[in-house]
Structure formats: C-alpha cells, structure tokens
Design an enzyme around this catalytic site. Structure first.
Site, PDB file in Angstrom:
ATOM      1  N   HIS A 179       1.004  -1.336   0.038  1.00 31.03           N
ATOM      2  CA  HIS A 179       0.290  -0.521  -0.521  1.00 31.03           C
ATOM      3  C   HIS A 179       1.393   1.071   0.212  1.00 31.03           C
ATOM      4  CE1 HIS A 179       1.125   0.011   3.640  1.00 31.03           C
ATOM      5  NE2 HIS A 179       0.524  -0.937   4.370  1.00 31.03           N
TER       6      HIS A 179
ATOM      7  N   HIS B  77       4.500   1.242   2.422  1.00 33.44           N
ATOM      8  CA  HIS B  77       5.162   0.712   1.819  1.00 33.44           C
ATOM      9  C   HIS B  77       5.506   1.396   0.373  1.00 33.44           C
ATOM     10  CE1 HIS B  77       2.549  -2.820   3.179  1.00 33.44           C
ATOM     11  NE2 HIS B  77       4.066  -3.545   3.654  1.00 33.44           N
TER      12      HIS B  77
ATOM     13  N   GLY C 136       8.919   0.957   8.829  1.00 35.19           N
ATOM     14  CA  GLY C 136       7.805   2.832   9.076  1.00 35.19           C
ATOM     15  C   GLY C 136       7.742   2.974  10.592  1.00 35.19           C
ATOM     16  N   GLN C 137       7.130   4.168  10.750  1.00 38.55           N
ATOM     17  CA  GLN C 137       6.896   4.778  12.091  1.00 38.55           C
ATOM     18  C   GLN C 137       6.189   4.124  12.824  1.00 38.55           C
ATOM     19  OE1 GLN C 137       6.774   8.647  12.779  1.00 38.55           O
ATOM     20  NE2 GLN C 137       9.128   9.088  11.767  1.00 38.55           N
TER      21      GLN C 137
ATOM     22  N   ARG D  65      -3.329  -5.244   6.994  1.00 39.51           N
ATOM     23  CA  ARG D  65      -3.985  -5.555   7.046  1.00 39.51           C
ATOM     24  C   ARG D  65      -5.932  -5.237   6.891  1.00 39.51           C
ATOM     25  NH1 ARG D  65      -0.318  -7.381  11.613  1.00 39.51           N
ATOM     26  NH2 ARG D  65      -0.687  -9.656  12.013  1.00 39.51           N
TER      27      ARG D  65
END
Ligand code: PAF
Length: 265
Positions: free
Chosen positions: A31, A34, A144-145, A184
């Site tokens: 998504h 990414h 990613g944070q 998800r």
C-alpha cells in the site's frame, strides 16, 4: 527489476549493484505506506532492494498467518513502477531450511506491548531482519513508524550486534480519514473499517490530553468507543515518547501510535 527467489540469486544480483544500497523489508500486500519506504530508500541510495516475505516465525497465531493478505503479482508490478532494483521473494524453506535453530532475542526492547500480546513475535522479526541485513548488506534499511516497537527492536539489534547499517524511520501513511495504512486493512468490512477509526481518533485524544498536561493513556482509553484493545501504552524510545495501542476490530488486529515527544527519525 530483478526478482530473486533464492539466496544464490540474491547474492548474484547484489554483487551487480554499485554504490549505496537501501533495503525495505516487507511482507508484501503493498500500500502507500510501503511505497513511502521505497521512495525514501530511492532518495538516499543508488539502488533499492525490497524483500517480500511473509515471515512465519513472527506470527504467534497460525490463523493470522494463513489469513495474511498476499498478492505477489500486484506487489511486483508496484515495485517495478516504484523503481525498485531487486525484489527478494524467497520461499519459507529458503530462509528457514530444515534444522534451522538460531534465533535472535532483543531482550528489553521486546518486552511489553506487542512483545507481550504476541509472544515470540520480536524474536521472529529480529531473526529475519538480521538474516536480511546479512544477505543484502544494505547501507540503510527503512521501517515504518507505525511499528514503533519494531523500530526500537531493530535499532537495538543493529547497535548491539555492531551491524554496519543505518536504520531509517518513515512516517506512517494514513487515509484521509486518519486510519493508518496496513496490509491488514483489506480484511475489514466497510462497517468494521468505520469502527476502526476509533483507534487513530483515540490516540489523537491521548496526544491532546498529554499536551494539556493530562494522562494520555487514560484519555485514549476513554475515547476508544468500546473497541476491544490489547493495550494502550506509553513507549519510551529514548529519543521519542510514543503513545501506542493495539485494537481488535472483528477478527482483525490493528496497531497504531502517535508521537508525544521527540522525533522518530
Ligand atoms: O514490518 C514488517 O512488515 C515485518 O515485521 C518485517 C520488518 C518485514 C519483518 O518480517
């Protein structure tokens, strides 16, 4: 773009990359979050390697592993369009051959929050990340944070094992209504997706309460609108203080966090 399925193919492709290399480790189902990792890697490095591997050892729940969204053809197309140089997409047996028995435990950073809610999760994450770092030998790796505790675990791993790479934190990408992008999310029905918005909005309430000198955990819990949570908790990352939460919407487990102080770089 080269798609390497085996360690030998990856090593061959890696040996042909000149200059600096950025690695974005992923489990696929791409998504915009990414794509932001790939873009950050592209901006700072001469070449970009993406790993696409649903790592079974970081799942404590077999049904979560089997339901994990997968769409490799789409992922490869998106990676190609994003200018990725090499995608490493191995089979499970390639990374965990028969007899595999060496594990990495990042003791303290793995405690609490995700580490408590998902026993063994960070052992799987740390082990696969160390393998990927050894195989790709990147100058920088991008995370990613949204997975703030994972970031802390990986940073500690790099420091403790004297690995020669920099870890970069890329800001969480959100939909316009505030929901953090996650692979998800595709499992949420429209009604569940609407309920899931209570998670980011509760975290915002928590951050607001913190700014006013109140208790962010209490404020976020009160604003969760009945959403069942695994935890709402403060996470001290040394240079940053984060309010993090994990909630269940139907059968889907979502995590998110908001920065209270400092910076996640
Ligand atoms: O964040 C993820 O997608 C995974 O935990 C990672 C870092 C790719 C390791 O499997």
């Amino acid at each position: 773009m080269i798609v390497a399925r085996t360690i030998a193919e990856l090593r061959r492709a890696r040996s042909e990359l000149g200059g600096s290399v950025g690695l974005a480790p992923t489990m696929g189902a791409f998504h915009a979050g990414h794509l932001a990792l790939f873009e950050a890697a592209r901006a700072e490095n001469d070449a970009v390697v993406v790993s696409l591997f649903v790592n079974p050892t970081q799942f404590d729940d077999p049904s979560d592993l089997s339901a994990y969204p997968r769409d490799e053809a789409r992922d490869l197309r998106l990676a190609g369009e994003a200018g990725v140089d090499v995608v490493f997409a191995p089979a499970v047996e390639e990374l965990y051959p028969e007899g595999f028995q060496t594990w990495v435990e990042v003791a303290e950073a793995s405690r609490g929050l995700e580490g408590e809610a998902r026993p063994g999760h960070f052992r799987g994450v740390a082990t696969v990340c160390l393998k990927l770092f050894n195989l790709v030998r990147p100058d920088r790796a991008y995370f990613g944070q949204k997975d703030a505790q994972q970031l802390a675990v990986v940073r500690r791993l790099v420091r403790d094992l004297d690995l020669e790479l920099e870890i970069r934190a890329v800001p969480t990408v959100r939909d316009a209504d505030g929901l953090a992008l996650s692979s998800r999310n595709v499992r949420l029905s429209p009604e569940e997706r609407a309920r899931a918005l209570a998670l980011p909005s509760a975290l915002r309430e928590g951050a607001e309460a913190y700014r006013r000198g109140g208790d962010p955990v209490e404020a976020a819990r009160a604003a969760l609108d009945g959403l069942p949570v695994d935890y709402v908790s403060l996470l001290d990352l040394g240079d940053a203080l984060v309010l993090a939460a994990a909630a269940r919407v139907g059968s889907t487990r979502l995590i998110d966090n908001v920065l209270l102080e400092g910076a996640l770089t």
